[in-house]
Design a protein around this motif. Structure first.
Motif, PDB file in Angstrom:
ATOM      1  N   LEU A   4      27.691 -26.889 -36.462  1.00 24.93           N
ATOM      2  CA  LEU A   4      28.797 -27.711 -35.992  1.00 24.93           C
ATOM      3  C   LEU A   4      28.313 -29.085 -35.562  1.00 24.93           C
ATOM      4  O   LEU A   4      28.927 -30.107 -35.858  1.00 24.93           O
ATOM      5  CB  LEU A   4      29.489 -27.020 -34.818  1.00 24.93           C
ATOM      6  CG  LEU A   4      30.653 -27.772 -34.157  1.00 24.93           C
ATOM      7  CD1 LEU A   4      31.775 -27.960 -35.141  1.00 24.93           C
ATOM      8  CD2 LEU A   4      31.126 -27.040 -32.921  1.00 24.93           C
ATOM      9  N   ILE A   5      27.171 -29.140 -34.855  1.00 29.86           N
ATOM     10  CA  ILE A   5      26.642 -30.400 -34.378  1.00 29.86           C
ATOM     11  C   ILE A   5      26.021 -31.201 -35.506  1.00 29.86           C
ATOM     12  O   ILE A   5      26.006 -32.434 -35.477  1.00 29.86           O
ATOM     13  CB  ILE A   5      25.592 -30.147 -33.270  1.00 29.86           C
ATOM     14  CG1 ILE A   5      26.209 -29.336 -32.141  1.00 29.86           C
ATOM     15  CG2 ILE A   5      25.051 -31.449 -32.720  1.00 29.86           C
ATOM     16  CD1 ILE A   5      27.363 -30.008 -31.447  1.00 29.86           C
ATOM     17  N   SER A   6      25.476 -30.519 -36.525  1.00 28.38           N
ATOM     18  CA  SER A   6      24.784 -31.223 -37.596  1.00 28.38           C
ATOM     19  C   SER A   6      25.721 -32.014 -38.489  1.00 28.38           C
ATOM     20  O   SER A   6      25.311 -32.991 -39.110  1.00 28.38           O
ATOM     21  CB  SER A   6      23.984 -30.227 -38.453  1.00 28.38           C
ATOM     22  OG  SER A   6      24.849 -29.339 -39.143  1.00 28.38           O
ATOM     23  N   ILE A   7      27.000 -31.620 -38.539  1.00 32.32           N
ATOM     24  CA  ILE A   7      27.939 -32.310 -39.422  1.00 32.32           C
ATOM     25  C   ILE A   7      28.084 -33.786 -39.079  1.00 32.32           C
ATOM     26  O   ILE A   7      27.951 -34.640 -39.958  1.00 32.32           O
ATOM     27  CB  ILE A   7      29.303 -31.592 -39.434  1.00 32.32           C
ATOM     28  CG1 ILE A   7      29.199 -30.320 -40.277  1.00 32.32           C
ATOM     29  CG2 ILE A   7      30.401 -32.493 -39.971  1.00 32.32           C
ATOM     30  CD1 ILE A   7      30.472 -29.548 -40.386  1.00 32.32           C
ATOM     31  N   PRO A   8      28.376 -34.164 -37.806  1.00 29.63           N
ATOM     32  CA  PRO A   8      28.472 -35.587 -37.518  1.00 29.63           C
ATOM     33  C   PRO A   8      27.176 -36.339 -37.755  1.00 29.63           C
ATOM     34  O   PRO A   8      27.202 -37.527 -38.093  1.00 29.63           O
ATOM     35  CB  PRO A   8      28.862 -35.631 -36.029  1.00 29.63           C
ATOM     36  CG  PRO A   8      28.585 -34.285 -35.490  1.00 29.63           C
ATOM     37  CD  PRO A   8      28.717 -33.349 -36.629  1.00 29.63           C
ATOM     38  N   ILE A   9      26.023 -35.675 -37.618  1.00 27.01           N
ATOM     39  CA  ILE A   9      24.742 -36.337 -37.885  1.00 27.01           C
ATOM     40  C   ILE A   9      24.602 -36.625 -39.369  1.00 27.01           C
ATOM     41  O   ILE A   9      24.211 -37.725 -39.775  1.00 27.01           O
ATOM     42  CB  ILE A   9      23.575 -35.461 -37.382  1.00 27.01           C
ATOM     43  CG1 ILE A   9      23.618 -35.369 -35.857  1.00 27.01           C
ATOM     44  CG2 ILE A   9      22.236 -36.022 -37.847  1.00 27.01           C
ATOM     45  CD1 ILE A   9      22.555 -34.487 -35.268  1.00 27.01           C
ATOM     46  N   ILE A  10      24.950 -35.644 -40.195  1.00 32.26           N
ATOM     47  CA  ILE A  10      24.874 -35.836 -41.649  1.00 32.26           C
ATOM     48  C   ILE A  10      25.841 -36.929 -42.105  1.00 32.26           C
ATOM     49  O   ILE A  10      25.548 -37.700 -43.024  1.00 32.26           O
ATOM     50  CB  ILE A  10      25.176 -34.505 -42.374  1.00 32.26           C
ATOM     51  CG1 ILE A  10      24.097 -33.473 -42.046  1.00 32.26           C
ATOM     52  CG2 ILE A  10      25.272 -34.699 -43.882  1.00 32.26           C
ATOM     53  CD1 ILE A  10      24.417 -32.066 -42.519  1.00 32.26           C
ATOM     54  N   LEU A  11      26.985 -37.010 -41.443  1.00 27.54           N
ATOM     55  CA  LEU A  11      28.019 -37.953 -41.851  1.00 27.54           C
ATOM     56  C   LEU A  11      27.840 -39.352 -41.267  1.00 27.54           C
ATOM     57  O   LEU A  11      28.597 -40.261 -41.627  1.00 27.54           O
ATOM     58  CB  LEU A  11      29.398 -37.416 -41.435  1.00 27.54           C
ATOM     59  CG  LEU A  11      29.885 -36.168 -42.166  1.00 27.54           C
ATOM     60  CD1 LEU A  11      31.167 -35.653 -41.534  1.00 27.54           C
ATOM     61  CD2 LEU A  11      30.110 -36.449 -43.648  1.00 27.54           C
ATOM     62  N   ILE A  12      26.868 -39.543 -40.394  1.00 25.69           N
ATOM     63  CA  ILE A  12      26.701 -40.839 -39.733  1.00 25.69           C
ATOM     64  C   ILE A  12      26.641 -42.007 -40.713  1.00 25.69           C
ATOM     65  O   ILE A  12      27.320 -43.025 -40.512  1.00 25.69           O
ATOM     66  CB  ILE A  12      25.468 -40.815 -38.808  1.00 25.69           C
ATOM     67  CG1 ILE A  12      25.806 -40.062 -37.517  1.00 25.69           C
ATOM     68  CG2 ILE A  12      25.004 -42.237 -38.453  1.00 25.69           C
ATOM     69  CD1 ILE A  12      24.610 -39.814 -36.617  1.00 25.69           C
ATOM     70  N   PRO A  13      25.832 -41.932 -41.796  1.00 25.41           N
ATOM     71  CA  PRO A  13      25.798 -43.082 -42.724  1.00 25.41           C
ATOM     72  C   PRO A  13      27.166 -43.435 -43.307  1.00 25.41           C
ATOM     73  O   PRO A  13      27.476 -44.611 -43.492  1.00 25.41           O
ATOM     74  CB  PRO A  13      24.835 -42.614 -43.818  1.00 25.41           C
ATOM     75  CG  PRO A  13      23.975 -41.586 -43.167  1.00 25.41           C
ATOM     76  CD  PRO A  13      24.880 -40.879 -42.199  1.00 25.41           C
ATOM     77  N   LEU A  14      27.982 -42.413 -43.583  1.00 25.75           N
ATOM     78  CA  LEU A  14      29.322 -42.685 -44.122  1.00 25.75           C
ATOM     79  C   LEU A  14      30.225 -43.300 -43.065  1.00 25.75           C
ATOM     80  O   LEU A  14      30.998 -44.222 -43.351  1.00 25.75           O
ATOM     81  CB  LEU A  14      29.941 -41.388 -44.650  1.00 25.75           C
ATOM     82  CG  LEU A  14      29.347 -40.827 -45.943  1.00 25.75           C
ATOM     83  CD1 LEU A  14      29.994 -39.502 -46.293  1.00 25.75           C
ATOM     84  CD2 LEU A  14      29.510 -41.817 -47.086  1.00 25.75           C
ATOM     85  N   TYR A  15      30.142 -42.792 -41.837  1.00 27.76           N
ATOM     86  CA  TYR A  15      30.929 -43.386 -40.750  1.00 27.76           C
ATOM     87  C   TYR A  15      30.578 -44.862 -40.573  1.00 27.76           C
ATOM     88  O   TYR A  15      31.459 -45.719 -40.443  1.00 27.76           O
ATOM     89  CB  TYR A  15      30.664 -42.641 -39.430  1.00 27.76           C
ATOM     90  CG  TYR A  15      31.344 -41.312 -39.295  1.00 27.76           C
ATOM     91  CD1 TYR A  15      32.699 -41.163 -39.549  1.00 27.76           C
ATOM     92  CD2 TYR A  15      30.626 -40.190 -38.872  1.00 27.76           C
ATOM     93  CE1 TYR A  15      33.322 -39.932 -39.394  1.00 27.76           C
ATOM     94  CE2 TYR A  15      31.249 -38.955 -38.721  1.00 27.76           C
ATOM     95  CZ  TYR A  15      32.591 -38.829 -38.987  1.00 27.76           C
ATOM     96  OH  TYR A  15      33.202 -37.613 -38.832  1.00 27.76           O
ATOM     97  N   VAL A  16      29.289 -45.146 -40.542  1.00 29.56           N
ATOM     98  CA  VAL A  16      28.832 -46.524 -40.322  1.00 29.56           C
ATOM     99  C   VAL A  16      29.238 -47.431 -41.479  1.00 29.56           C
ATOM    100  O   VAL A  16      29.589 -48.598 -41.279  1.00 29.56           O
ATOM    101  CB  VAL A  16      27.299 -46.550 -40.121  1.00 29.56           C
ATOM    102  CG1 VAL A  16      26.779 -47.986 -40.062  1.00 29.56           C
ATOM    103  CG2 VAL A  16      26.917 -45.806 -38.846  1.00 29.56           C
ATOM    104  N   LYS A  17      29.230 -46.881 -42.698  1.00 31.96           N
ATOM    105  CA  LYS A  17      29.541 -47.694 -43.876  1.00 31.96           C
ATOM    106  C   LYS A  17      31.037 -47.931 -44.048  1.00 31.96           C
ATOM    107  O   LYS A  17      31.469 -49.047 -44.378  1.00 31.96           O
ATOM    108  CB  LYS A  17      28.984 -47.022 -45.138  1.00 31.96           C
ATOM    109  CG  LYS A  17      29.236 -47.825 -46.413  1.00 31.96           C
ATOM    110  CD  LYS A  17      28.568 -47.177 -47.619  1.00 31.96           C
ATOM    111  CE  LYS A  17      28.804 -48.013 -48.886  1.00 31.96           C
ATOM    112  NZ  LYS A  17      28.139 -47.400 -50.072  1.00 31.96           N
TER     113      LYS A  17
END
Length: 391
Positions: A4-17
């Motif tokens: 559950l916690i790893s999902i936002p970490i994996i998605l960070i580059p997409l969020y930032v972009k």
């Protein structure tokens, strides 16, 4: 769990972009606000887990139905009342005080509603945990919740959708893990059912006392772990939130992974405590302390040498606030990792009354310190306040 916690970490580059820094900060603030709504389970979910873990047997299906049904409908009443209160507060803040930004208004309303409505259905997952079928509970959480959320967010961001779409995805996937847990329960215990006819009013009343102290623990933990991004966003602005939240998400991922060892042993701890096998409990506690320290130490050494590189490559230099902030978070990681076994033992044995008072005191101190120190020293002040409170 760690997935559950790893999902936002994996998605960070997409969020930032695909989101602006301010939009990403607002989204993190929305998630922080909605995390407090899990407090509406009032600790009842943990009471359900412990009650079932004390007496695991296929012949106890009537007992399971009574525990789960009493817990479910008690939670339904509580969350219905809280939903009405939250709606009134939301209208007050939005229309009277006018302090909510336009981009936050609709996504926040969607996520708040979904989290509150989903809370009673968590009972299905807690029954699985009580039956020591934690692997099935985690499978339902990962497959029915995290995986679908992960895929939905990726498609949403690539398609150019913003916060409203993220909130809708979050809402839908808030319900699915409980649905998956219900499917598993039906296959394992075909006669298991949550229904009004199984409600036991006397048993419902007996759930309230232990759940009250579990609630205090949850409130204290929320004030320790869920308030900081809100403080940063409110005191110095949403654009500063990612600089704190991104490295902290890495720390929380490691903390959660370490904690799984202790959490997964909770049904066993409950059974051993009921049987008064204290020698085995002592050995299990020592093993968990050693494991927690070892994994935390390895993670900390790696992040000291490679943390800056990992964050910059993954999320960009614009969200890296410096090694000083990262090192302070690593101190917090070590302290939190070493407390996991004690937390799990106190929760599982329901010897948590005094501890709940201490956690509340820590949480209140954290709120006060982070507000003052964030105002004085910025993002570094936030984690300093938490370290002082947690120590």
């Amino acid at each position: 769990n760690s997935a559950l916690i790893s999902i936002p970490i994996i998605l960070i580059p997409l969020y930032v972009k695909y989101l602006t820094i301010e939009e990403y900060g607002i989204w993190l603030m929305i998630l922080s606000i909605t995390s407090f709504l899990h407090l509406t389970n009032f600790g009842i979910a943990q009471v359900v887990t412990n009650a079932i873990a004390k007496d695991i047997s296929e012949n106890r299906i009537d007992y399971y139905n009574k525990v789960a049904s009493s817990g479910f409908f008690l939670l339904l009443k509580i969350t219905s009342i809280v939903l009405v209160i939250v709606i009134l507060l939301y209208l007050l803040i939005d229309n009277v005080l006018s302090i909510m930004s336009e981009s936050m208004r609709i996504p926040l309303a969607i996520t708040i509603s979904s989290v509150l409505i989903a809370v009673p259905f968590h009972v299905y997952r807690n029954v699985l945990r009580g039956l020591n079928l934690i692997h099935l509970e985690q499978i339902s959480s990962i497959i029915f919740g995290n995986l679908i959320r992960f895929i939905g967010i990726i498609f949403s961001l690539l398609a150019g959708f913003k916060l409203v779409a993220l909130a809708l995805i979050f809402s839908i996937t808030s319900f699915l893990p409980s649905f998956g847990a219900g499917v598993f329960l039906k296959r394992i215990l075909p006669k298991f059912s949550i229904s009004r006819k199984y409600i036991d009013l006397e048993y419902t009343k007996s759930m309230i006392k232990p759940s009250g102290h579990f609630l205090l623990l949850m409130v204290g933990s929320s004030f320790l772990f869920g308030i900081n991004t809100l403080v940063i966003g409110s005191v110095i602005g949403p654009s500063f939130v990612p600089a704190y939240a991104i490295p902290m998400q890495i720390v929380i991922l490691i903390m959660t992974t370490i904690g799984l060892a202790s959490i997964n042993k909770m049904p066993i701890i409950t059974g051993l405590y009921k049987a008064k096998e204290f020698y085995k409990l002592r050995g299990l506690y020592n093993d968990l302390i050693f494991f927690s320290f070892l994994i935390a130490f390895i993670a900390i050494i790696n992040l000291i040498f490679f943390g800056e590189t990992i964050i910059i490559i993954w999320a960009g230099s614009s969200v890296f606030y410096g090694n000083d902030l990262l090192y302070l978070m690593l101190v917090f990681l070590l302290a939190a990792a070493l407390r996991w076994p004690s937390d799990s033992f106190l929760y599982a044995s329901e010897n948590h009354i005094e501890y709940s008072y201490m956690t509340i005191a820590e949480g209140i101190l954290n709120v006060l310190l982070t507000i003052v120190l964030t105002y004085l020293y910025g993002v570094k002040g936030t984690i300093i306040g938490t370290l002082i409170a947690y120590s």
